[in-house]
Design an enzyme around this catalytic site. Structure first.
Site, PDB file in Angstrom:
ATOM      1  N   HIS A 181       7.872  69.800  -1.298  1.00 48.57           N
ATOM      2  CA  HIS A 181       7.406  68.495  -0.849  1.00 48.57           C
ATOM      3  C   HIS A 181       6.892  67.733  -2.062  1.00 48.57           C
ATOM      4  O   HIS A 181       6.881  68.234  -3.179  1.00 48.57           O
ATOM      5  CB  HIS A 181       6.330  68.630   0.225  1.00 48.57           C
ATOM      6  N   ASP A 182       6.445  66.518  -1.802  1.00 48.52           N
ATOM      7  CA  ASP A 182       6.037  65.595  -2.863  1.00 48.52           C
ATOM      8  C   ASP A 182       5.217  66.275  -3.955  1.00 48.52           C
ATOM      9  O   ASP A 182       5.499  66.133  -5.142  1.00 48.52           O
ATOM     10  CB  ASP A 182       5.245  64.450  -2.225  1.00 48.52           C
ATOM     11  N   TYR A 213       7.297  68.345  -6.381  1.00 47.62           N
ATOM     12  CA  TYR A 213       8.183  67.593  -7.265  1.00 47.62           C
ATOM     13  C   TYR A 213       7.384  66.893  -8.366  1.00 47.62           C
ATOM     14  O   TYR A 213       7.786  66.877  -9.533  1.00 47.62           O
ATOM     15  CB  TYR A 213       8.981  66.556  -6.466  1.00 47.62           C
ATOM     16  N   ARG A 273      18.895  62.511  15.479  1.00 45.29           N
ATOM     17  CA  ARG A 273      19.424  63.635  16.247  1.00 45.29           C
ATOM     18  C   ARG A 273      19.571  63.247  17.715  1.00 45.29           C
ATOM     19  O   ARG A 273      18.713  62.562  18.268  1.00 45.29           O
ATOM     20  CB  ARG A 273      18.506  64.842  16.137  1.00 45.29           C
ATOM     21  N   ASP A 306       7.634  60.958  -3.266  1.00 48.71           N
ATOM     22  CA  ASP A 306       8.434  60.475  -2.139  1.00 48.71           C
ATOM     23  C   ASP A 306       8.854  59.014  -2.294  1.00 48.71           C
ATOM     24  O   ASP A 306      10.029  58.677  -2.158  1.00 48.71           O
ATOM     25  CB  ASP A 306       7.645  60.606  -0.834  1.00 48.71           C
ATOM     26  N   LEU A 346      25.444  66.021  15.114  1.00 53.25           N
ATOM     27  CA  LEU A 346      26.374  66.302  14.024  1.00 53.25           C
ATOM     28  C   LEU A 346      26.998  67.691  14.127  1.00 53.25           C
ATOM     29  O   LEU A 346      27.959  67.987  13.409  1.00 53.25           O
ATOM     30  CB  LEU A 346      25.654  66.154  12.685  1.00 53.25           C
ATOM     31  N   LYS A 347      26.467  68.533  15.016  1.00 46.62           N
ATOM     32  CA  LYS A 347      27.065  69.852  15.213  1.00 46.62           C
ATOM     33  C   LYS A 347      28.080  69.850  16.349  1.00 46.62           C
ATOM     34  O   LYS A 347      28.779  70.835  16.564  1.00 46.62           O
ATOM     35  CB  LYS A 347      25.974  70.894  15.466  1.00 46.62           C
ATOM     36  N   GLY A 376      19.438  62.726   3.065  1.00 51.48           N
ATOM     37  CA  GLY A 376      18.361  63.434   2.390  1.00 51.48           C
ATOM     38  C   GLY A 376      18.352  64.922   2.660  1.00 51.48           C
ATOM     39  O   GLY A 376      17.287  65.551   2.640  1.00 51.48           O
TER      40      GLY A 376
END
Length: 401
Positions: A144-145, A148, A50, A174, A79-80, A101
């Site tokens: 988060h990990d 999942y 960023r 992850d 990116l904006k 991601g």
């Protein structure tokens, strides 16, 4: 000692992926790990951070010590900003791989989705890393990990008897089921591209990757060879001959003597043979574990390692993070390297001709904005214009070109 290098601005690109150009759209966890693997193997990876407000998630707050970011250069992009997507697409024109991601649909809204990128570069491999995948009822869910790995079924199998499931750090979701599986997918797509000349989109889901890592255990659970109760099986801490035991000095010893001949050496080493029933009498395992624990506690960790010389009991010291780099085996192989004072695992696996290396510390966001873009052939006029418009940012300590 570990191999020690001082990082510089010129990356050696000596590994088997030398010549590969990769765009990493900055993210956390599995995406950076995937990019690190490719960079370790010689790829030229530009990380897009960023332009303002870039931060880290987790205990680390200093980009210069975020080891997952090692080996690449950072370009700061907004990116904006109306011109931000064109910066990325200009890199896409010259890239082999893009890694992102975000949640599904975000890069499309930002103007750098796979369809737009494919129009600019039909041979681009577009790697997408998410928790739940690009579609399905949970595609937009946050997690988060641990979430999942839970949904994959793998977490239910990890833990000790009578205790809750134990999160295995972030290794299964992850890194193993996420970043490493995405890297495998990218390499597979690159191989196929040699035949077709075309890129494709890689949809890597950490749920599916974690489940894939547990393939053997899904098989065991359906053939009567795996107990549903945690901590009662051979490799989940149920077996007395496959566990971690505290030693006399408060350290820990790993024991993994599954095969009968290794088990015999272990029993001989511990001098407990007369006290034990059959090795695989599971009804006796709880009592046997106490015998093993009491025996191991009679010597220090290093005394057990010394006593085991000449035997094959399948034991190893459980090393702390600061001990592992100094173990004689790890030192002999150069398994750890030191870059700018930070000790870290070296690249793996080993290659006989095209050695993989780490020779650049993790970058500060925007540290290489101008010089990285120039090295990929973007014109100084465009770069200066994007800097003036705010589409690009740069660190105050940007490395010279």
């Amino acid at each position: 000692m570990t191999e020690s290098v001082e990082s510089g601005d010129q990356h050696s690109f000596t590994g088997p992926l030398s010549g590969l150009r990769v765009i990493e759209v900055g993210s956390i966890g599995p995406g950076p790990f995937c990019a690190m693997l490719l960079s370790d193997l010689g790829a030229d990876v530009i990380r897009l951070d960023r332009a303002s407000g870039a931060g880290l998630v987790g205990p680390n707050a200093d980009f210069r010590t975020e080891l997952l970011h090692r080996g690449r250069r950072s370009v700061a992009v907004d990116l904006k900003n109306p011109a931000g997507p064109e910066v990325v697409l200009s890199l896409v024109d010259r890239a082999d791989v893009l890694i992102e991601g975000f949640r599904p649909g975000v890069t499309e809204r930002l103007g750098i989705g796979p369809e737009v990128c494919a129009q600019r570069n039909p041979s681009l491999i577009y790697g997408r890393m998410t928790g739940f995948g690009q579609d399905g009822p949970l595609a937009q869910a946050v997690g988060h990990d641990i979430n999942y790995v839970a949904l994959s079924g793998a977490l239910s199998m990890i833990g000790r008897k009578g205790e809750p499931p134990t999160p295995p750090l972030s290794l299964v979701g992850d890194f193993g089921g996420g970043g490493m599986i995405l890297a495998l997918g990218i390499l597979g797509a690159l191989y196929e591209r040699q035949r077709s000349g075309l890129g494709q989109v890689i949809d890597a889901s950490m749920v599916e990757g974690a489940a894939l890592l547990a393939t053997a255990f899904f098989g065991f659970s359906q053939t009567g060879t795996w107990n549903r109760e945690r901590g009662t099986n051979i490799v989940d801490s149920g077996a007395p001959y496959y566990d971690a035991y505290e030693t006399a000095d408060g350290k820990w010893l790993s024991v993994g003597a599954m095969e009968p001949h290794f088990y015999a050496d272990l029993v001989s080493l511990l001098e407990i043979g007369a006290q034990l029933p059959d090795q695989n009498d599971q009804s006796e395992w709880p009592a046997m574990k106490k015998v093993f624990a009491d025996a191991v506690r009679t010597r220090t960790r290093d005394q057990w390692i010394s006593a085991a010389e000449g035997l094959t009991p399948c034991i190893a010291p459980i090393l702390e993070f600061d001990e592992a780099p100094h173990h004689p085996h790890n030192r002999a192989r150069g398994s750890f390297v030191t870059v700018d004072g930070l000790v870290q695992p070296g690249p793996a696996p080993r290659f006989s001709r095209t050695a993989a290396t780490v020779d650049r510390r993790p970058p500060i966001p925007g540290e290489h904005t101008a010089q990285a873009l120039a090295s990929w052939g973007l014109s100084s006029t465009d770069v200066d214009g994007w800097l003036a418009s705010g589409a690009l940012g740069r660190s105050e300590r940007e490395s010279p070109s």
